[in-house]
Design an enzyme around this catalytic site. Structure first.
Site, mmCIF file in Angstrom:
data_model
loop_
_atom_site.group_PDB
_atom_site.id
_atom_site.type_symbol
_atom_site.label_atom_id
_atom_site.label_comp_id
_atom_site.label_asym_id
_atom_site.label_seq_id
_atom_site.Cartn_x
_atom_site.Cartn_y
_atom_site.Cartn_z
ATOM 1 N N HIS A 9 39.411 29.588 41.504
ATOM 2 C CA HIS A 9 40.914 30.378 41.840
ATOM 3 C C HIS A 9 41.883 29.401 41.748
ATOM 4 O O HIS A 9 41.764 27.970 40.325
ATOM 5 C CB HIS A 9 40.714 30.776 43.046
ATOM 6 C CG HIS A 9 39.853 32.289 43.247
ATOM 7 N ND1 HIS A 9 40.921 33.063 42.984
ATOM 8 C CD2 HIS A 9 38.758 31.575 43.372
ATOM 9 C CE1 HIS A 9 39.397 34.221 43.274
ATOM 10 N NE2 HIS A 9 37.809 33.508 42.932
ATOM 11 N N GLU A 23 38.811 29.683 49.716
ATOM 12 C CA GLU A 23 38.485 29.543 48.575
ATOM 13 C C GLU A 23 38.584 28.389 47.494
ATOM 14 O O GLU A 23 38.433 27.416 47.387
ATOM 15 C CB GLU A 23 38.170 30.754 47.978
ATOM 16 C CG GLU A 23 37.015 30.497 46.377
ATOM 17 C CD GLU A 23 36.566 31.568 46.283
ATOM 18 O OE1 GLU A 23 35.555 32.019 44.984
ATOM 19 O OE2 GLU A 23 37.169 32.795 46.130
ATOM 20 N N HIS A 78 32.345 28.651 42.388
ATOM 21 C CA HIS A 78 33.018 29.965 43.252
ATOM 22 C C HIS A 78 32.310 30.105 44.918
ATOM 23 O O HIS A 78 31.383 29.854 45.091
ATOM 24 C CB HIS A 78 32.984 31.588 43.319
ATOM 25 C CG HIS A 78 34.127 31.396 42.201
ATOM 26 N ND1 HIS A 78 35.154 32.178 42.249
ATOM 27 C CD2 HIS A 78 34.050 31.283 40.494
ATOM 28 C CE1 HIS A 78 36.131 32.316 40.905
ATOM 29 N NE2 HIS A 78 35.076 31.896 39.814
ATOM 30 N N GLU A 143 28.075 31.489 43.285
ATOM 31 C CA GLU A 143 28.704 32.224 45.416
ATOM 32 C C GLU A 143 28.015 30.665 45.673
ATOM 33 O O GLU A 143 26.749 31.306 46.257
ATOM 34 C CB GLU A 143 28.819 33.385 44.930
ATOM 35 C CG GLU A 143 29.550 34.031 44.177
ATOM 36 C CD GLU A 143 30.875 34.545 43.964
ATOM 37 O OE1 GLU A 143 31.324 33.563 45.291
ATOM 38 O OE2 GLU A 143 31.616 35.228 43.590
#
Length: 271
Positions: A9, A23, A78, A143
């Site tokens: 992102h 995030e 992430h 993640e």
């Protein structure tokens, strides 16, 4: 080893949000810490990041850049989100891969990150994510906890935890690519602080003339000596010094030599 490091992102895309966190901020901090570890600790490592600040970059821009650069590995970092009860760590490789080198490497990353991240193990998974599908080199997407979970988010807010997560990724990459640690420079020896000095005194006189005569006698016997004046209780005394040593045993040896030579009044003082 050429690593394309992709903090998820950024810019106009905050990614997942929860507990006062974005995030994009957490992933960037972990990635920057990881880059520092790799560049400082290992030889022959090149790192290109998809972003090094809060900028917007499309998924296709990221994979195209990695492919054009000829990266050896694509690592996308992430943070997850779901219901508040969901928590833990998981990672992904492309869904079309099985029993491959990419899967083996995923297992190494998975184990090393879990060793340090204090998160529940949600397993090694596969998905059709763009960065895994369109990258032409082995790729993994991690993640690192759920931003929507109170426990995981509390960890994310700690710089020490983000450092540990970065270190876990670095440990995995070092195993995969057999990275050689940089030799550490020899530490600069500390400057020794002044210690105790053991002075050998043949004797002391109130008369300078007597002290000078003893110096002459000591010279005749093969001992270096000189007169050193000091004040004791307001009176001047002339000490005949016949050596000074930082090692007490050396001073005691000189004292023994003086005694054997007939200078029975010799003694030690420590300063």
């Amino acid at each position: 080893m050429k690593l394309y490091l992709d903090p998820g992102h950024g810019g106009q895309d905050p990614g997942a949000q929860g507990h006062g966190l974005n995030e994009k901020d957490v992933t960037l901090d972990i990635a920057l810490k990881l880059r520092t570890i790799l560049q400082n600790d290992y030889e022959n490592v090149q790192v290109k990041m998809s972003r090094t600040s809060d900028t917007t970059k499309s998924l296709s821009q990221r994979t195209s850049e990695a492919n054009a650069w000829g990266a050896d590995y694509y690592l996308s970092i992430h943070i997850n989100s779901a219901t508040s009860s969901a928590s833990g760590y998981e990672d992904y490789i492309y869904i079309g891969l099985s029993n491959s080198l990419t899967a083996k490497n995923q297992g190494i990353i998975h184990e090393e990150v879990l060793n340090v991240n204090e998160l529940k193990d949600r397993g090694k998974k596969k998905a059709n994510f763009h960065v895994l599908r369109e990258s032409s080199m082995p790729a993994v997407l991690t993640e690192n906890g759920f931003i929507t979970n109170a426990h995981d988010a509390a960890l994310m807010k700690q710089a020490s935890w983000r450092q540990k997560v970065a270190q876990g990724h670095a440990n995995g990459l070092a195993k995969i690519f057999h990275l050689k640690r940089k030799s550490q420079p020899e530490p600069t020896p500390p400057i020794p602080s002044p210690g105790t000095l053991y002075k050998v005194i043949a004797t002391s006189f109130k008369s300078r003339e007597n002290a000078d005569e003893l110096v002459t006698l000591l010279h005749d016997k093969g001992f270096e000596a000189f007169v050193n004046s000091t004040t004791i209780s307001g009176e001047t005394w002339y000490r005949v010094q016949a050596g000074a040593f930082s090692d007490r045993s050396n001073a005691e040896e000189r004292l023994t030599q003086l005694h054997k030579a007939g200078f029975k009044d010799s003694f030690l003082i420590a300063e």
